[in-house]
Each structure stands twice: as C-alpha cells, then as structure tokens.
Design an enzyme around this catalytic site. Structure first.
Site, mmCIF file in Angstrom:
data_model
loop_
_atom_site.group_PDB
_atom_site.id
_atom_site.type_symbol
_atom_site.label_atom_id
_atom_site.label_comp_id
_atom_site.label_asym_id
_atom_site.label_seq_id
_atom_site.Cartn_x
_atom_site.Cartn_y
_atom_site.Cartn_z
ATOM 1 N N HIS A 12 0.770 -1.264 0.047
ATOM 2 C CA HIS A 12 -0.133 0.122 0.146
ATOM 3 C C HIS A 12 0.496 1.481 -0.075
ATOM 4 O O HIS A 12 0.332 1.781 0.720
ATOM 5 C CB HIS A 12 -1.473 -0.247 0.939
ATOM 6 C CG HIS A 12 -0.278 -0.205 3.200
ATOM 7 N ND1 HIS A 12 -1.164 -0.809 3.673
ATOM 8 C CD2 HIS A 12 0.549 -0.100 3.173
ATOM 9 C CE1 HIS A 12 0.042 -0.589 4.265
ATOM 10 N NE2 HIS A 12 0.646 0.357 4.309
ATOM 11 N N HIS A 59 -2.002 4.885 9.934
ATOM 12 C CA HIS A 59 -0.635 5.196 10.384
ATOM 13 C C HIS A 59 0.025 6.116 10.693
ATOM 14 O O HIS A 59 0.213 7.677 10.447
ATOM 15 C CB HIS A 59 0.307 5.298 8.618
ATOM 16 C CG HIS A 59 0.550 3.873 7.680
ATOM 17 N ND1 HIS A 59 -0.645 3.380 7.099
ATOM 18 C CD2 HIS A 59 1.420 3.075 7.892
ATOM 19 C CE1 HIS A 59 -0.060 2.771 6.158
ATOM 20 N NE2 HIS A 59 1.061 2.566 6.627
ATOM 21 N N HIS A 193 10.686 -4.504 2.758
ATOM 22 C CA HIS A 193 10.461 -2.828 3.111
ATOM 23 C C HIS A 193 10.994 -1.853 5.266
ATOM 24 O O HIS A 193 10.748 -2.076 6.289
ATOM 25 C CB HIS A 193 9.711 -1.647 2.891
ATOM 26 C CG HIS A 193 8.416 -1.229 3.446
ATOM 27 N ND1 HIS A 193 7.113 -2.565 3.346
ATOM 28 C CD2 HIS A 193 7.364 -0.620 3.663
ATOM 29 C CE1 HIS A 193 6.646 -2.095 4.624
ATOM 30 N NE2 HIS A 193 6.150 -1.206 4.478
ATOM 31 N N GLU A 240 3.812 -5.442 8.644
ATOM 32 C CA GLU A 240 3.303 -4.864 8.389
ATOM 33 C C GLU A 240 2.199 -6.830 7.690
ATOM 34 O O GLU A 240 0.912 -6.516 7.290
ATOM 35 C CB GLU A 240 2.452 -3.875 6.677
ATOM 36 C CG GLU A 240 2.712 -2.329 7.362
ATOM 37 C CD GLU A 240 2.762 -1.655 6.396
ATOM 38 O OE1 GLU A 240 3.024 -0.146 7.050
ATOM 39 O OE2 GLU A 240 3.039 -1.648 5.348
HETATM 40 C C1 DHB Z 1 6.005 3.591 2.581
HETATM 41 C C2 DHB Z 1 4.550 3.894 3.839
HETATM 42 C C3 DHB Z 1 4.120 2.950 4.255
HETATM 43 O O1 DHB Z 1 2.799 2.645 4.634
HETATM 44 C C4 DHB Z 1 4.317 1.998 3.552
HETATM 45 O O2 DHB Z 1 3.853 0.266 3.573
HETATM 46 C C5 DHB Z 1 6.066 1.322 2.376
HETATM 47 C C6 DHB Z 1 6.086 2.628 1.888
HETATM 48 C C7 DHB Z 1 7.173 5.517 2.429
HETATM 49 O O3 DHB Z 1 6.233 6.169 2.978
HETATM 50 O O4 DHB Z 1 7.278 5.214 1.376
HETATM 51 FE FE FE Z 2 2.281 0.982 5.882
#
Ligand code: DHB
Ligand code: FE
Length: 279
Positions: A12, A59, A193, A240
């Site tokens: 997302h 978030h 990530h 996540e």
């Molecule tokens: C980013 C934010 C998110 O919530 C995520 O799941 C992936 C990337 C971002 O800020 O790049």
């Molecule tokens: Fe996220």
C-alpha cells in the site's frame, strides 16, 4: 448466505497513490507497477464483490500515537480519505456496509476477539492505495468496504498467528450473515521494507518470494513467523505482512493462486500482490 469469494493481498505504498493522483502513472518509474495490476483490474470487472473486508493499518492518521487499538473495525456509514499531511487524497469517499460490519463485530467479539468499534474513521493510504490499484480513478468506488485496522505501528503488534485466527473467525462471521453477498477479504502492507534507521531501504527478495509461495503451499509455516523474524528478514515495516495473514486465514485451509506480481522498488519498498481463491 454471504460467502468469501476471493482474497487479495497488496502493498500500500503511499507514493503509488501520489503517482496516480498527480498524473504520473505512465512515467518509467511507475508504469511497470501499474502494469502488474492490470490482470487484477480485468479480473475484478468480472468477479466484483459486493463488499470488501479491507484489512489495513492506520499510520497514525486517524488514530494518533495516543490511542492505538490492536484491532479496530469501521462500523460507520462512510469513511473519508484522511489528511496525511498534504491534504486528503483526491479519491472518492469510501462507503461502508453497516449490516455486515455489525454482524462481523458481534460474531468476532462473541468469539473473544476484542475489536475496537469505530463509528467515525478517516482512512489513509493503507486503505485507499489498494482501492486505487484495483479500480483506478472512478467517480465512486464500485464496492462497499468494511475497514479492519490492525496495529503494526506501536510495539507490540498482534502475532501473525492471532491475525490468521482472526481471518478464520471472519470467515465464520461472514457465513453467518443471511443475505446473499459476495465478500472479498484484502490484506495490505508489506512486502519487505524499512523506512528509517541504518537498514533503511532493506529489501529481501528471497524472503518475499518464499512468503508468496507459502501463501498457497504452506500457510502453516507463515502463521508461525514471529515479529523478530519479520523485522530481521523483512525490515521493520515488513511486519505489515501480518495483515496478509488475516486475509489468508479467511480463505480456509486451501487456496489457489490466480495472479502474482512482485516488483522492486516503489519508493523504498518491495511491492507484492497476489489474488487467491478458496480451493
Ligand atoms: C511507505 C509507507 C508505507 O506505509 C508503506 O507500507 C510502504 C512505504 C513509504 O513512506 O515509502
Ligand atoms: Fe504501511
């Protein structure tokens, strides 16, 4: 009777929403990502659900760090896009499905999942970016949505095992709703990530690919992954992926993979996407 017809998992990443909103989807950085969702857009045109139970995380957009519910269900009539700092995304208001939301709430709390009931909720990129990926830029979203928020922001999040069991309980709750409704369960977030710290930009393609394979081949292994393993392997925000396990639990013991897409990077993130059917 309502029934779960499919599950969809997707990252997302907020920058994907910004690319679409700002007319940049055809640029070389972004085109391959939107291309990876074309199959699903066509498939959804023929397999449109009435309602999506959309498992995502807030978030610190609607909730702040002052109140962090572990699991929260949106029971409102409609949900506005949240202002995440640059104004709300220019996307349609998300329409809820109150009768099914309350059936889920009664059934899940009855089964000892202590959901927080949320009667006013603004939805952030965790929920609206997946809708944009699946449906593009319509005047109105073509499905009703029940937001189900999972805490992955403030330690400790719920375990993957707990999330999987929540998915199984969602399936029982949906089956107890008397009206004929086609329901999909979507799980968002991931894949590997890490947004901050020394390992910012951490991507683990082998872990991600293994996770995608095991969604159909060995979900029992996925539900046993602990938070520490998620963070070591998939980065701090890789946790996540527990939201994908809610979706997977809702599909029952066996599921079939219909479509898969994996791409690195979007922003700093590995994008993963899968469409599954109960088998
Ligand atoms: C980013 C934010 C998110 O919530 C995520 O799941 C992936 C990337 C971002 O800020 O790049
Ligand atoms: Fe996220």
């Amino acid at each position: 009777m309502a029934r779960i017809t499919a599950g969809i998992a997707t990252s997302h990443v907020p920058a994907i929403g910004a690319a679409l909103d700002n007319g940049r989807a055809a640029e070389p950085d972004w085109a391959p990502i939107f291309q990876g969702y074309q199959w699903t857009r066509r498939w959804l045109a023929e397999h449109r659900p009435d309602v999506v139970v959309l498992v995502y995380n807030d978030h610190a957009s609607n909730f702040s760090m002052e109140v962090v519910p572990t699991f929260a269900i949106g029971c409102a009539e409609a949900f506005a896009p949240a202002d995440e700092g640059w104004g709300p995304r220019p996307v349609p208001v998300v329409m809820g499905h109150q009768p099914l939301a309350w059936r889920l709430t009664e059934s899940l709390i009855g089964e000892e999942f202590d959901l927080t009931i949320v009667n006013r909720l603004d939805v952030d990129h965790g929920l609206t970016v997946p809708l944009s990926l699946m449906f593009g830029q319509p005047e109105a979203w073509p499905v009703r949505v029940i937001p189900l928020a999972v805490n992955v922001i403030q330690h400790p999040p719920p375990s993957g095992e707990r999330c999987y069991k929540l998915g199984e309980a969602i399936a029982r709750a949906v089956a107890s709703f008397p009206e004929d409704l086609k329901v999909q369960v979507w799980g968002t977030g991931g894949m590997s990530h890490q947004l901050t710290g020394e390992r910012a930009g951490h991507i683990n393609q082998a872990f991600d690919t293994g996770f995608l394979d095991k969604l159909t081949q060995d979900p029992e292994a996925l539900r046993r992954i602990g938070h520490k393993e998620f963070i070591v392997e998939a980065g701090s925000e890789g946790v996540e992926l527990i939201m994908w396990l809610v979706m997977r639990g809702a599909l029952g013991p066996k599921a079939r993979e219909l479509h898969r897409f994996y791409h690195v990077p979007a922003s700093n993130t590995a994008v993963g996407h899968m469409v599954l059917e109960p088998a």
